[in-house]
Scaffold this motif. Structure first.
Motif, short mmCIF file in Angstrom:
data_model
loop_
_atom_site.label_atom_id
_atom_site.label_comp_id
_atom_site.label_asym_id
_atom_site.label_seq_id
_atom_site.Cartn_x
_atom_site.Cartn_y
_atom_site.Cartn_z
N MET A 1 0.83 -1.20 0.00
CA MET A 1 0.00 0.00 0.00
C MET A 1 0.86 1.26 0.00
N THR A 2 2.03 1.18 0.68
CA THR A 2 2.92 2.33 0.71
C THR A 2 3.41 2.67 -0.69
N ALA A 3 3.74 1.65 -1.47
CA ALA A 3 4.23 1.88 -2.82
C ALA A 3 3.17 2.56 -3.67
N LEU A 4 1.90 2.21 -3.45
CA LEU A 4 0.81 2.83 -4.21
C LEU A 4 0.72 4.32 -3.92
N TRP A 5 0.81 4.69 -2.65
CA TRP A 5 0.72 6.11 -2.29
C TRP A 5 1.94 6.89 -2.77
N VAL A 6 3.09 6.25 -2.76
CA VAL A 6 4.29 6.92 -3.30
C VAL A 6 4.11 7.17 -4.79
N GLY A 139 11.85 14.80 -8.52
CA GLY A 139 12.99 14.74 -7.60
C GLY A 139 12.67 15.33 -6.24
N VAL A 140 11.99 16.48 -6.23
CA VAL A 140 11.64 17.11 -4.94
C VAL A 140 10.68 16.23 -4.16
N CYS A 141 9.68 15.69 -4.83
CA CYS A 141 8.71 14.83 -4.16
C CYS A 141 9.39 13.58 -3.59
N LEU A 142 10.25 12.97 -4.38
CA LEU A 142 10.95 11.77 -3.92
C LEU A 142 11.88 12.08 -2.75
N ALA A 143 12.53 13.25 -2.81
CA ALA A 143 13.44 13.63 -1.72
C ALA A 143 12.68 13.79 -0.41
N ILE A 144 11.49 14.35 -0.45
CA ILE A 144 10.72 14.53 0.78
C ILE A 144 10.14 13.20 1.26
N LEU A 145 9.65 12.38 0.34
CA LEU A 145 9.07 11.10 0.74
C LEU A 145 10.10 10.17 1.34
N THR A 146 11.35 10.27 0.89
CA THR A 146 12.39 9.40 1.44
C THR A 146 13.11 10.02 2.64
N GLY A 147 12.70 11.21 3.03
CA GLY A 147 13.31 11.86 4.19
C GLY A 147 14.68 12.43 3.91
N GLN A 148 14.93 12.84 2.66
CA GLN A 148 16.22 13.43 2.28
C GLN A 148 16.02 14.84 1.70
N PRO A 149 15.56 15.79 2.48
CA PRO A 149 15.30 17.12 1.93
C PRO A 149 16.56 17.85 1.44
N VAL A 150 17.73 17.38 1.87
CA VAL A 150 18.97 18.01 1.41
C VAL A 150 19.14 17.82 -0.10
N ALA A 151 18.54 16.76 -0.65
CA ALA A 151 18.66 16.50 -2.08
C ALA A 151 18.02 17.62 -2.91
N LYS A 196 2.64 12.18 2.72
CA LYS A 196 3.43 11.60 3.82
C LYS A 196 2.68 11.70 5.16
N VAL A 197 2.06 12.86 5.39
CA VAL A 197 1.36 13.06 6.67
C VAL A 197 0.07 12.25 6.72
N LEU A 198 -0.66 12.23 5.60
CA LEU A 198 -1.98 11.60 5.62
C LEU A 198 -1.94 10.09 5.43
N PHE A 199 -1.01 9.59 4.62
CA PHE A 199 -1.07 8.18 4.26
C PHE A 199 0.17 7.36 4.61
N LEU A 200 1.30 7.99 4.89
CA LEU A 200 2.54 7.25 5.12
C LEU A 200 3.10 7.46 6.52
N HIS A 201 2.28 7.68 7.51
CA HIS A 201 2.80 7.94 8.85
C HIS A 201 3.09 6.67 9.61
#
Length: 201
Positions: A1-6, A139-151, A196-201
């Motif tokens: 289910m996580t992969a679907l929301w990502v 890229g920005v979305c993936l960086a935030i979803l993976t917890g790497q905002p420095v990217a 991330k807040v609504l579905f991946l917590h």
């Protein structure tokens, strides 16, 4: 289910961000057009109130006597021949009229002047912006979803370096770059944060 929301977050951030960015561009253009119209109206009002702007020109008479008996025709009239052609042959200044050989037809260069340069072809600014925008948002979305905002800093740096020469030469391109980049990043970051807040917590 996580992969679907990502996957949903990436699709919404990457591809739904383009209409949002286009809407922001349109809004910015509308604001600029209104500002330009207000400035033009203000300049017109100032010109009407300026007494030095009121300049009148008397209509020339159809033909006026020349300095030595010849006549000087009005602008656009056929030249009137000098009654004393011997004076012209001797190099006198009897006829001061300017004939049509010295005037250039609109759109054609003068015969003794430099040839008109061809119009430069219009060059599109910020080519490939739509594809770059999609990749940037992904890229920005993936960086935030993976917890790497420095990217995100790397993404901005790569994009800025790639566009540096064009941004330096064209101020309009710089404005579009800033508006597009901020809109894309805010959309992608907002989408990723919401998922991330609504579905991946």
């Amino acid at each position: 289910m996580t992969a679907l929301w990502v996957a949903v977050a990436l699709l919404v951030a990457g591809f739904a961000g383009w209409p949002v960015t286009a809407l922001v561009f349109k809004l910015a253009r509308t604001i600029d057009d209104k500002a330009d119209a207000a400035k033009a109206a203000e300049e017109a009002r100032a010109a009407e109130e300026d007494p030095s702007a009121d300049v009148t020109v008397d209509d020339p008479s159809p033909a006026s006597p020349g300095p030595r008996g010849g006549t000087v025709p009005a602008v656009g009239a056929d030249p009137v021949p000098d009654p004393d052609p011997a004076r012209d042959a001797a190099g006198g200044a009897g006829n001061q009229a300017v004939d049509r050989e010295l005037t250039a037809t609109p759109g054609r260069p003068a015969s003794n002047g430099p040839a008109a340069e061809p119009a430069a072809p219009s060059q599109r600014i910020l080519r490939g912006g739509a594809i770059i925008g999609v990749l940037e948002r992904l890229g920005v979305c993936l960086a935030i979803l993976t917890g790497q905002p420095v990217a995100i800093a790397y993404i901005v740096a790569i994009k800025g370096l790639g566009r540096f020469a064009e941004l330096k030469e064209t101020p309009v391109a710089a404005e579009r770059f800033i508006i597009g980049t901020l809109t894309s990043m805010l959309w992608a970051a907002g989408t990723a944060a919401a998922v991330k807040v609504l579905f991946l917590h």
